[in-house]
Design a protein around this motif. Structure first.
Motif, PDB file in Angstrom:
ATOM      1  N   ASP A   1      12.510  39.172   5.566  1.00 39.74           N
ATOM      2  CA  ASP A   1      11.467  38.174   5.332  1.00 39.74           C
ATOM      3  C   ASP A   1      11.025  38.082   3.880  1.00 39.74           C
ATOM      4  OD1 ASP A   1      11.371  37.362   7.954  1.00 39.74           O
ATOM      5  OD2 ASP A   1       9.779  38.770   8.512  1.00 39.74           O
ATOM      6  N   TYR A   2      11.368  39.072   3.083  1.00 32.77           N
ATOM      7  CA  TYR A   2      10.883  39.104   1.706  1.00 32.77           C
ATOM      8  C   TYR A   2      11.918  38.642   0.689  1.00 32.77           C
ATOM      9  CZ  TYR A   2       7.985  42.227   4.439  1.00 32.77           C
ATOM     10  OH  TYR A   2       7.201  42.751   5.433  1.00 32.77           O
ATOM     11  N   GLY A   3      13.135  38.368   1.154  1.00 38.01           N
ATOM     12  CA  GLY A   3      14.185  37.951   0.233  1.00 38.01           C
ATOM     13  C   GLY A   3      14.651  39.047  -0.685  1.00 38.01           C
ATOM     14  N   VAL A   4      14.438  40.304  -0.296  1.00 40.27           N
ATOM     15  CA  VAL A   4      14.847  41.446  -1.121  1.00 40.27           C
ATOM     16  C   VAL A   4      16.329  41.715  -0.889  1.00 40.27           C
ATOM     17  CG1 VAL A   4      14.499  43.905  -1.576  1.00 40.27           C
ATOM     18  CG2 VAL A   4      12.537  42.430  -1.030  1.00 40.27           C
ATOM     19  N   PRO A   5      17.145  41.769  -1.933  1.00 34.55           N
ATOM     20  CA  PRO A   5      18.572  42.055  -1.747  1.00 34.55           C
ATOM     21  C   PRO A   5      18.805  43.518  -1.388  1.00 34.55           C
ATOM     22  CG  PRO A   5      18.061  41.901  -4.074  1.00 34.55           C
ATOM     23  CD  PRO A   5      16.811  41.505  -3.348  1.00 34.55           C
ATOM     24  N   ASP A   6      19.903  43.763  -0.703  1.00 40.29           N
ATOM     25  CA  ASP A   6      20.284  45.130  -0.363  1.00 40.29           C
ATOM     26  C   ASP A   6      20.412  45.951  -1.635  1.00 40.29           C
ATOM     27  OD1 ASP A   6      22.137  47.438   0.351  1.00 40.29           O
ATOM     28  OD2 ASP A   6      21.862  46.525   2.319  1.00 40.29           O
TER      29      ASP A   6
END
Length: 223
Positions: free
Chosen positions: A163-168
């Motif tokens: 949901d936060y658009g944080v990449p792996d």
């Protein structure tokens, strides 16, 4: 939080701490061959995650021996090693030459062509930190003169989401880079079935016995 939504009453503010990481990992192992169960589930050591981004997975990579037309069931397990919940929206599997994908054996999988198959079976499965989810793929050995030796089947997370658009933190989906923790493989050794070998050995003993008996009879009754 999501920039630009601070003053919009139609959106709920979403916060994520700066030190939180998104990290999905994938491991693949053989769980069954021709009805025989294999205990190849990896043991997971999470103790190093405070200093490392990847857990330690201990699972054997020795090839499983199979025979003609063997049906092999692979388990693909996706772990959430991070601090942020998320989804493995798509998983892609690269089928080696010598193994056959049969759609009827694999509901939920799509044949993309050129020995590539994919599934979105986990796209609605929310993985909380520390959780994992499994999917299976079934492949069949192709009975042919060139299908001998080791065949390695590889799977990879090809789409992920949070949901936060944080990449792996330590892998990129769908890039087929070995060594990243979102890709893994499981080998099988395709050999002639032991039963066939026993048959040939048995015939050999019969032939030798017949020849030996024939020579003995010639010596006794003819010479």
């Amino acid at each position: 939080y999501v920039p630009g939504q601070e003053d919009d009453d139609d959106f709920e503010k979403i916060y994520v701490e700066e030190d939180k990481e998104f990290d999905l990992a994938l491991r693949k192992f053989i769980s069954e061959v021709d009805g025989t169960t294999y205990n190849r589930v990896p043991s997971v050591d999470l103790s190093g995650l405070e200093s490392e981004t990847t857990a330690i997975y201990n699972h054997t990579k020795d090839p499983v021996l199979v025979k003609r037309n063997s049906v092999i069931i692979y388990t693909i397990r996706v772990y959430n090693e991070g601090d942020i919940s998320g989804y493995a929206e798509e998983v892609t599997d690269y089928v080696p030459e010598g193994l056959r994908f049969i759609a009827e054996d694999n509901p939920g999988w799509t044949d993309e062509g050129e020995n590539v198959i994919s599934t979105r079976l986990l796209e609605n499965t929310l993985l909380q930190p520390g959780e994992y989810a499994d999917i299976e793929v079934v492949l069949t050995w192709i009975n042919g003169e060139d299908t001998m030796g080791v065949m390695t089947n590889t799977a990879e997370i090809s789409e992920d989401y949070n949901d936060y658009g944080v990449p792996d933190i330590d892998s990129t989906p769908d890039n087929r880079v070995e060594g990243e923790d979102d890709i893994d493989d499981a080998p099988v050794m395709l050999t002639v079935a032991l039963g066939d070998t026993q048959i040939y050995i048995g015939l050999g003993f019969v032939v030798v016995a017949m020849l030996t008996g024939g020579i003995w009879a010639i010596k006794r009754y003819v010479l």
